[in-house]
Design a protein around this motif. Sequence first.
Motif, PDB file in Angstrom:
ATOM      1  N   GLN A  69      -9.450 -24.031  33.127  1.00 11.65           N
ATOM      2  CA  GLN A  69      -8.581 -23.981  33.587  1.00 11.65           C
ATOM      3  C   GLN A  69      -9.242 -24.356  34.774  1.00 11.65           C
ATOM      4  O   GLN A  69     -10.581 -24.952  34.737  1.00 11.65           O
ATOM      5  CB  GLN A  69      -8.621 -22.734  33.680  1.00 11.65           C
ATOM      6  CG  GLN A  69      -8.678 -21.821  32.697  1.00 11.65           C
ATOM      7  CD  GLN A  69      -6.756 -22.174  31.805  1.00 11.65           C
ATOM      8  OE1 GLN A  69      -6.004 -21.864  32.388  1.00 11.65           O
ATOM      9  NE2 GLN A  69      -6.891 -22.372  30.430  1.00 11.65           N
ATOM     10  N   ASN A  70      -8.175 -25.386  35.782  1.00  9.96           N
ATOM     11  CA  ASN A  70      -8.526 -26.005  36.891  1.00  9.96           C
ATOM     12  C   ASN A  70      -9.340 -25.255  37.967  1.00  9.96           C
ATOM     13  O   ASN A  70      -9.549 -23.921  38.088  1.00  9.96           O
ATOM     14  CB  ASN A  70      -6.786 -25.709  37.449  1.00  9.96           C
ATOM     15  CG  ASN A  70      -7.373 -27.374  38.849  1.00  9.96           C
ATOM     16  OD1 ASN A  70      -8.863 -28.053  38.479  1.00  9.96           O
ATOM     17  ND2 ASN A  70      -6.039 -28.165  38.904  1.00  9.96           N
ATOM     18  N   ASN A  71     -10.333 -25.983  38.833  1.00 13.94           N
ATOM     19  CA  ASN A  71     -11.041 -25.398  39.983  1.00 13.94           C
ATOM     20  C   ASN A  71     -11.839 -24.334  39.237  1.00 13.94           C
ATOM     21  O   ASN A  71     -12.362 -23.793  39.796  1.00 13.94           O
ATOM     22  CB  ASN A  71     -10.040 -24.420  40.809  1.00 13.94           C
ATOM     23  CG  ASN A  71      -8.888 -25.404  41.383  1.00 13.94           C
ATOM     24  OD1 ASN A  71      -9.482 -26.373  41.702  1.00 13.94           O
ATOM     25  ND2 ASN A  71      -7.296 -24.280  41.216  1.00 13.94           N
ATOM     26  N   SER A  72     -12.342 -24.292  37.833  1.00 13.01           N
ATOM     27  CA  SER A  72     -13.591 -23.924  37.280  1.00 13.01           C
ATOM     28  C   SER A  72     -14.968 -24.545  37.595  1.00 13.01           C
ATOM     29  O   SER A  72     -14.869 -26.284  38.013  1.00 13.01           O
ATOM     30  CB  SER A  72     -13.192 -24.013  35.548  1.00 13.01           C
ATOM     31  OG  SER A  72     -12.255 -23.294  35.337  1.00 13.01           O
ATOM     32  N   THR A  73     -15.505 -23.923  37.830  1.00 11.16           N
ATOM     33  CA  THR A  73     -16.907 -24.098  37.476  1.00 11.16           C
ATOM     34  C   THR A  73     -17.304 -23.863  36.502  1.00 11.16           C
ATOM     35  O   THR A  73     -17.840 -22.330  35.846  1.00 11.16           O
ATOM     36  CB  THR A  73     -18.601 -23.339  38.344  1.00 11.16           C
ATOM     37  OG1 THR A  73     -17.660 -24.057  40.304  1.00 11.16           O
ATOM     38  CG2 THR A  73     -19.565 -24.177  38.792  1.00 11.16           C
ATOM     39  N   ILE A  74     -18.515 -24.696  35.156  1.00  7.82           N
ATOM     40  CA  ILE A  74     -18.395 -25.173  34.007  1.00  7.82           C
ATOM     41  C   ILE A  74     -20.125 -25.111  33.385  1.00  7.82           C
ATOM     42  O   ILE A  74     -20.918 -26.154  34.454  1.00  7.82           O
ATOM     43  CB  ILE A  74     -17.625 -25.608  33.080  1.00  7.82           C
ATOM     44  CG1 ILE A  74     -17.287 -26.830  33.538  1.00  7.82           C
ATOM     45  CG2 ILE A  74     -16.205 -24.941  33.169  1.00  7.82           C
ATOM     46  CD1 ILE A  74     -16.649 -27.249  32.257  1.00  7.82           C
ATOM     47  N   GLY A  75     -20.827 -24.477  32.827  1.00 12.25           N
ATOM     48  CA  GLY A  75     -21.950 -24.881  32.811  1.00 12.25           C
ATOM     49  C   GLY A  75     -22.016 -26.837  31.399  1.00 12.25           C
ATOM     50  O   GLY A  75     -21.195 -26.966  31.132  1.00 12.25           O
ATOM     51  N   PHE A  76     -23.135 -27.333  32.143  1.00 12.06           N
ATOM     52  CA  PHE A  76     -23.369 -28.153  31.699  1.00 12.06           C
ATOM     53  C   PHE A  76     -23.575 -28.554  29.697  1.00 12.06           C
ATOM     54  O   PHE A  76     -24.034 -27.292  29.662  1.00 12.06           O
ATOM     55  CB  PHE A  76     -24.746 -28.906  32.905  1.00 12.06           C
ATOM     56  CG  PHE A  76     -24.715 -30.541  32.316  1.00 12.06           C
ATOM     57  CD1 PHE A  76     -23.624 -30.844  33.036  1.00 12.06           C
ATOM     58  CD2 PHE A  76     -25.444 -31.861  31.610  1.00 12.06           C
ATOM     59  CE1 PHE A  76     -23.633 -32.379  32.986  1.00 12.06           C
ATOM     60  CE2 PHE A  76     -25.286 -33.133  31.241  1.00 12.06           C
ATOM     61  CZ  PHE A  76     -23.873 -33.052  32.286  1.00 12.06           C
ATOM     62  N   PHE A 140     -16.878 -29.948  21.840  1.00  8.99           N
ATOM     63  CA  PHE A 140     -17.301 -28.898  21.738  1.00  8.99           C
ATOM     64  C   PHE A 140     -17.307 -27.889  22.883  1.00  8.99           C
ATOM     65  O   PHE A 140     -16.073 -27.844  23.566  1.00  8.99           O
ATOM     66  CB  PHE A 140     -18.431 -30.100  22.474  1.00  8.99           C
ATOM     67  CG  PHE A 140     -18.643 -30.735  23.440  1.00  8.99           C
ATOM     68  CD1 PHE A 140     -19.146 -30.812  25.251  1.00  8.99           C
ATOM     69  CD2 PHE A 140     -18.571 -32.287  23.607  1.00  8.99           C
ATOM     70  CE1 PHE A 140     -18.380 -31.258  26.014  1.00  8.99           C
ATOM     71  CE2 PHE A 140     -17.811 -32.931  24.669  1.00  8.99           C
ATOM     72  CZ  PHE A 140     -18.065 -32.696  25.831  1.00  8.99           C
ATOM     73  N   ASP A 141     -17.990 -27.010  23.305  1.00  9.86           N
ATOM     74  CA  ASP A 141     -17.712 -26.247  24.321  1.00  9.86           C
ATOM     75  C   ASP A 141     -16.561 -27.104  25.738  1.00  9.86           C
ATOM     76  O   ASP A 141     -17.773 -27.432  26.110  1.00  9.86           O
ATOM     77  CB  ASP A 141     -18.649 -25.613  24.223  1.00  9.86           C
ATOM     78  CG  ASP A 141     -19.294 -24.237  23.225  1.00  9.86           C
ATOM     79  OD1 ASP A 141     -18.000 -24.444  22.225  1.00  9.86           O
ATOM     80  OD2 ASP A 141     -20.185 -23.500  23.806  1.00  9.86           O
ATOM     81  N   GLU A 142     -15.886 -26.700  25.819  1.00  8.78           N
ATOM     82  CA  GLU A 142     -15.225 -26.811  27.453  1.00  8.78           C
ATOM     83  C   GLU A 142     -15.206 -28.442  27.427  1.00  8.78           C
ATOM     84  O   GLU A 142     -15.532 -28.926  28.910  1.00  8.78           O
ATOM     85  CB  GLU A 142     -16.571 -25.838  28.384  1.00  8.78           C
ATOM     86  CG  GLU A 142     -16.582 -24.250  28.354  1.00  8.78           C
ATOM     87  CD  GLU A 142     -17.594 -24.045  29.307  1.00  8.78           C
ATOM     88  OE1 GLU A 142     -17.209 -23.196  29.922  1.00  8.78           O
ATOM     89  OE2 GLU A 142     -18.361 -24.286  29.844  1.00  8.78           O
ATOM     90  N   PRO A 216     -26.027 -32.427  35.939  1.00 11.65           N
ATOM     91  CA  PRO A 216     -25.508 -31.310  36.580  1.00 11.65           C
ATOM     92  C   PRO A 216     -25.320 -30.978  38.148  1.00 11.65           C
ATOM     93  O   PRO A 216     -25.216 -31.880  38.948  1.00 11.65           O
ATOM     94  CB  PRO A 216     -26.982 -30.036  36.546  1.00 11.65           C
ATOM     95  CG  PRO A 216     -27.685 -31.085  34.863  1.00 11.65           C
ATOM     96  CD  PRO A 216     -26.843 -32.407  35.176  1.00 11.65           C
ATOM     97  N   GLY A 217     -24.354 -30.449  38.717  1.00  9.55           N
ATOM     98  CA  GLY A 217     -23.666 -30.297  40.420  1.00  9.55           C
ATOM     99  C   GLY A 217     -22.902 -31.002  40.230  1.00  9.55           C
ATOM    100  O   GLY A 217     -22.324 -31.169  42.087  1.00  9.55           O
TER     101      GLY A 217
END
Length: 236
Positions: A69-76, A140-142, A216-217
């Motif tokens: 979803q938009n505006n998400s922070t996700i894992g690398f 892959f995921d996300e 990352p970041g």
Amino acid sequence: MKDDLRNVKYVIDIGPLPSLPIAGSELRFPVGRIYCVGRNYADHAREMGHDPNREPPFFFMKPANSIVQNNSTIGFPVATKEVHHEIELVVAIGKGGKDIAVEKSLDHVWGYGVGLDMTRRDLQGAAKKAGRPWEMGKSFDESAPCTALRPATEIGHPAKGAIWVKVNGQVKQQGDLSQQIWNVQEQIAYLSRLITLQPGDLIYTGTPAGVGPVNPGDKLEGHVDGVGDLTITYAR
Ligand code: MN
């Protein structure tokens, strides 16, 4: 049989159906399948080492639950040392069909969004070299962030207009929808000769030149004129 399965009880819970919000509405768009078009902007085909003039469109897939979803922070992403951004116009199919004529194809479009076809380029490259499927590079995921969708009844069918992505405020990819080798109509017509399109399918329509690494970041901000703005942040 399909109707018999409407009220079935499942043995395990896998959560709600993948879906995307609709801009300005409480309703959501259910995501069935995600098809992606490869090398659909000449400059990007060239940067990947291919002749853009000779190739008919080709397709690969991502699972519906790779939507972010938009505006998400996700894992690398795991298992990679080279993650690339690919900013893309996303077509949402509202009406299924097969052997769809180019001139009828837009009747099948519900709306549009702005997506990122995130790619583990190192794994994709290794798969290409070995003549193996791309899945672990693409599916892959996300790996499929996307904005809220906007209906074609509201915004029409964007065929030109800027498409770009910034990484940490710096423009990395910049192009125009009119640079697509195969336009949305042609993509739908082609794809519908290979598979039967279903309502709920998304098509990621390819990316302009300038694909490159994310770390990352990093904060990614994508845009397509008249369609929307996508912001995704990778956790540190
Ligand atoms: Mn792509």
